[in-house]
Design an enzyme around this catalytic site. Structure first.
Site, short mmCIF file in Angstrom:
data_model
loop_
_atom_site.label_atom_id
_atom_site.label_comp_id
_atom_site.label_asym_id
_atom_site.label_seq_id
_atom_site.Cartn_x
_atom_site.Cartn_y
_atom_site.Cartn_z
N ASN A 8 0.93 -1.14 0.17
CA ASN A 8 -0.02 -0.20 -0.10
C ASN A 8 0.94 1.28 -0.17
O ASN A 8 1.43 1.53 1.03
CB ASN A 8 -1.07 0.09 1.15
CG ASN A 8 -1.75 1.16 1.41
OD1 ASN A 8 -1.94 2.18 0.48
ND2 ASN A 8 -2.41 1.19 2.54
N LYS A 10 -0.13 4.46 -0.42
CA LYS A 10 -0.83 5.41 0.27
C LYS A 10 -0.56 6.71 -0.79
O LYS A 10 -0.53 6.67 -1.81
CB LYS A 10 -0.08 5.66 1.57
CG LYS A 10 -0.09 4.45 2.59
CD LYS A 10 -0.08 4.58 3.75
CE LYS A 10 -0.04 3.24 4.52
NZ LYS A 10 -0.17 3.30 6.26
N HIS A 97 -9.82 0.71 4.25
CA HIS A 97 -8.45 1.05 5.26
C HIS A 97 -8.65 1.98 6.23
O HIS A 97 -9.63 2.88 6.26
CB HIS A 97 -7.31 1.52 4.09
CG HIS A 97 -6.27 1.67 4.70
ND1 HIS A 97 -5.82 2.42 5.51
CD2 HIS A 97 -5.19 0.73 4.63
CE1 HIS A 97 -4.50 2.23 6.04
NE2 HIS A 97 -4.08 1.26 5.50
N GLU A 99 -7.16 4.24 7.46
CA GLU A 99 -6.69 5.74 7.16
C GLU A 99 -8.17 6.35 6.53
O GLU A 99 -8.52 7.55 6.84
CB GLU A 99 -5.70 5.70 6.36
CG GLU A 99 -4.53 5.73 7.08
CD GLU A 99 -3.13 5.33 6.49
OE1 GLU A 99 -3.28 5.45 5.35
OE2 GLU A 99 -2.29 4.67 7.37
N GLU A 170 -5.80 -5.39 10.39
CA GLU A 170 -4.63 -4.21 10.59
C GLU A 170 -5.04 -3.65 11.76
O GLU A 170 -5.81 -2.62 11.81
CB GLU A 170 -4.74 -3.21 9.40
CG GLU A 170 -4.24 -4.03 8.12
CD GLU A 170 -3.75 -2.86 7.07
OE1 GLU A 170 -2.51 -2.85 6.93
OE2 GLU A 170 -4.50 -1.88 6.81
N GLY A 176 2.02 2.12 10.72
CA GLY A 176 2.72 3.34 10.71
C GLY A 176 3.37 3.91 12.19
O GLY A 176 4.02 4.78 11.93
N SER A 215 3.14 -2.19 10.38
CA SER A 215 4.63 -2.35 10.61
C SER A 215 5.10 -3.52 10.27
O SER A 215 6.21 -3.95 11.04
CB SER A 215 4.91 -1.87 12.14
OG SER A 215 4.19 -0.61 12.38
P1 PGA Z 1 2.36 0.25 7.77
O1 PGA Z 1 0.95 0.40 7.03
O2 PGA Z 1 3.08 -1.08 7.06
O3 PGA Z 1 3.21 1.53 7.47
O4 PGA Z 1 2.20 0.00 9.33
C1 PGA Z 1 0.33 -0.52 6.79
C2 PGA Z 1 -0.99 -0.12 5.87
O5 PGA Z 1 -1.46 0.95 6.19
O6 PGA Z 1 -1.70 -0.92 5.29
#
Ligand code: PGA
Length: 251
Positions: A8, A10, A97, A99, A170, A176, A215
């Site tokens: 992803n 983003k 997701h 976010e 997740e 993140g 992460s």
């Molecule tokens: P990250 O994000 O690996 O940076 O924690 C995962 C995601 O948002 O799908």
């Protein structure tokens, strides 16, 4: 069942940067991608066609969008339809997701409408679910996953499952943040998701891929992928560099 290794990206990378990263990734893994691995890259919208083009000859690679609107066309300013995404070379889309849920304010129901409409239109979907730290600490993990999954899959019939759908667990507190969920937390949540999928779809529910995200890095990918009911990973930060993501893909 192939492990699904998803990136992803983003809101990072221009179209040119995304194309370069995708092309490097294909070079780094083209001859070594194991038969039991499948890769999907989710770049931002303007990078979809360039990334699809860069990966055209890369076996085992697909391209997906990070969002979609549940209508074929119409007066929906700023939105994009499944057909338009497929026209850019997409075969996958992300829905729900965290976010989008927590920054944009997207509801469980909208995530569900996007999921059902995309599958009907011919896209494969990774539906993302996961609890916040407050929900986890309040003992509400099961309730949150059940609610997000029920709404997210509300319009998805058993005959579209499992080929067209994967679920990404997740935990919001691990995205993140550098805080990866530990193996016992991952296994417990994935068992719960598996039980919910089987309760909903019967035996086909046991063949739906459940990805872990939050992460994931080259250093922890191998251990995570080997856990029970972990059928792939959804990677944000550590997928942005071809070298780092190639080590995760091949972990
Ligand atoms: P990250 O994000 O690996 O940076 O924690 C995962 C995601 O948002 O799908």
């Amino acid at each position: 069942m192939k492990k699904l290794m998803a990136a992803n990206w983003k809101m990072y990378k221009t179209a040119g940067e995304a194309r370069t990263t995708a092309a490097s990734l294909a070079v780094l893994t083209a001859d070594t991608l194991p038969d039991d691995r499948e890769v999907v890259i989710f770049p931002q919208f303007t990078a979809l066609s360039p990334v699809a083009d860069a990966l055209r000859h890369a076996d085992g690679y697909s391209v997906g969008a990070q969002d979609v609107y549940p209508a074929a066309e119409g007066a929906y300013t700023g939105e994009i339809s499944p057909g338009m995404l497929m026209d850019c070379g997409c075969t996958w889309v992300l829905t729900g997701h965290s976010e989008r849920r927590h920054i944009i304010g997207e509801s469980d129901e909208l995530a569900g409408a996007k999921t059902a409409f995309s599958i009907k239109a011919g896209l494969n979907v990774v539906l993302c679910i996961g609890e916040t730290i407050d929900e986890r600490e309040a003992g509400r993990l099961g309730e949150v996953l059940e609610r997000q999954l029920a709404a997210g899959l509300a319009g998805v019939k058993g005959d579209a499952v499992p080929a067209a759908i994967a679920v990404a667990y997740e935990p919001v507190w691990a995205i993140g943040t550098g805080k990866v969920a530990g193996p016992p937390e991952i296994v417990a949540a994935h068992v719960l998701v598996r039980q919910l999928l089987v309760a909903r779809y019967g035996q086909v529910g046991s063949a739906v891929r459940i990805l872990y995200g939050g992460s994931v890095k080259p250093e922890n990918a191998r251990e995570i992928i080997a856990l029970d009911n972990v059928d792939g990973v959804l990677v944000g930060g550590a997928s942005l560099q071809a070298d780092s993501f190639s080590r995760i893909i091949l972990a």
